[in-house]
Design an enzyme around this catalytic site. Structure first.
Site, short mmCIF file in Angstrom:
data_model
loop_
_atom_site.label_atom_id
_atom_site.label_comp_id
_atom_site.label_asym_id
_atom_site.label_seq_id
_atom_site.Cartn_x
_atom_site.Cartn_y
_atom_site.Cartn_z
N VAL A 16 10.96 5.06 8.71
CA VAL A 16 11.74 4.88 7.49
C VAL A 16 12.26 3.46 7.50
CG1 VAL A 16 13.73 5.66 6.15
CG2 VAL A 16 12.41 7.31 7.49
N CYS A 17 12.11 2.76 6.38
CA CYS A 17 12.65 1.41 6.22
C CYS A 17 12.13 0.50 7.33
CB CYS A 17 14.17 1.50 6.19
SG CYS A 17 15.01 0.02 5.59
N THR A 18 13.03 -0.24 7.98
CA THR A 18 12.60 -1.20 9.00
C THR A 18 12.26 -0.55 10.33
OG1 THR A 18 14.94 -1.66 9.45
CG2 THR A 18 13.77 -3.19 7.99
N THR A 56 7.36 -1.27 4.36
CA THR A 56 8.72 -1.23 4.87
C THR A 56 9.64 -1.65 3.73
OG1 THR A 56 10.19 -1.96 6.66
CG2 THR A 56 8.68 -3.60 5.78
#
Length: 331
Positions: free
Chosen positions: A115-117, A135
């Site tokens: 998730v995300c970074t 990302t």
């Protein structure tokens, strides 16, 4: 029913919503099924110590990653069905030991998710090489620059490449988790979870991270800014290059070059995004028929709008409306 272990990795500086968003989806799916819980969700930090999130919350993990993998017997806990790596400011810190753990043990998971970074940690462990991934939009350039073997796509809210799935920031993790639940347990279960969370089931993975207004820069010159505003306020109008150029008091050729130079996108692509977004809002917020919506948004025919929706969102207008209204129904 097979019980799938979902192991969520914790570390200092993790984004709390990257953890709790997907966690609520998977545990919600288990609540739907009652005693025969399809998921066993566990959180784990490297050595089992509490972690402090980027917002200051303290999370106490269930287990230690090092203890889980002390044995190499391939137990269900040691080799989770889904290994989820969240993101957050902490991914920018030195995590050599965690990256080494991921490099050694993450390939044993049947499904690897970030998730995300969190994608930065997977990339550092070499787990995204040769794959398409995404990302948070603010870090896509960094990911691509630091890891040229990864095919970084900055646009979608999530990307699936084989057993590896990566998502954009925060709420995109919820979208991806709902997609995984739908894959595992069917649409009805995922829809029920979405209803309780009051979220859209589910934003297509190829939906853009940005709206048209956010993805395009604001033009420096006032005539071009006025044209941008006009497009937003009149999606059903004549938005051809010739008409827009006349409004900007420029030749069509000069207008097209200047618009792209100052906004970072062509007039046609900007108009297309604005119209899709306006159509989405009408489908979400009104009872207008698809034909009426298509005319209001400048498509002319329902088929033209359908083609635009499939291209931009991966779903037809009628299906988009059905999913959105179903997901927001509460009892």
């Amino acid at each position: 029913m097979e019980q799938r272990t979902v192991l969520v990795v914790l570390f200092d500086g993790v984004q709390s919503l990257d953890v709790t968003g997907p966690l609520e989806v998977f545990t919600g799916a288990s609540h739907v099924h009652g005693p025969e819980a399809p998921y066993r969700v566990r959180t784990a930090s490297l050595h089992g110590a509490p972690v402090r999130t980027s917002s200051g919350l303290t999370l106490v993990p269930d287990v230690s990653l090092t203890e889980l993998t002390a044995s190499t017997d391939g137990s269900a806990v040691g080799a989770p069905h889904t290994l989820l790596v969240p993101g957050g400011a902490g991914t920018r810190d030195e995590h050599a030991e965690l990256i080494a753990w991921l490099r050694a043990h993450a390939p044993r998971a049947r499904r690897l998710v970030s998730v995300c970074t969190g994608a930065m940690l997977l990339a550092a462990a070499g787990l995204l090489d040769g794959r398409r991934a995404t990302t948070h939009w603010a870090y896509c350039d960094t990911l691509a620059r630091n890891h040229p073997d990864i095919d970084v796509d900055p646009d979608p809210i999530y990307v699936r490449d084989g057993h590896v799935a990566t998502s954009a920031g925060v709420t995109a993790g919820i979208d991806l988790a709902l997609a995984l639940v739908e894959e595992d347990l069917g649409r009805d279960t995922a829809l029920t979870v979405a209803r309780y969370l009051v979220v859209f089931l589910r934003r297509p993975g190829n939906q853009a991270q940005f709206s048209a207004q956010l993805s395009a820069q604001t033009a420096r010159r006032e005539p071009l800014r006025e044209v941008q505003q006009w497009i937003t306020e009149h999606p059903g109008g004549d938005l051809s290059v010739d008409a827009l150029a006349e409004r900007a008091r420029l030749s069509p050729r000069h207008f097209a070059r200047a618009f792209q130079a100052e906004t970072g996108t062509t007039p046609g692509k900007y108009v297309e995004r604005v119209r899709v977004e306006h159509a989405r809002r009408l489908l979400e917020d009104t009872a207008d028929g698809v034909e009426q919506v298509s005319r209001a948004c400048g498509y002319g025919t329902p088929e033209a709008m359908r083609r635009a929706f499939v291209k931009a969102l991966g779903t037809a207008p009628a299906e988009y409306r059905r999913r959105f209204r179903g997901a927001l129904t509460t009892h």
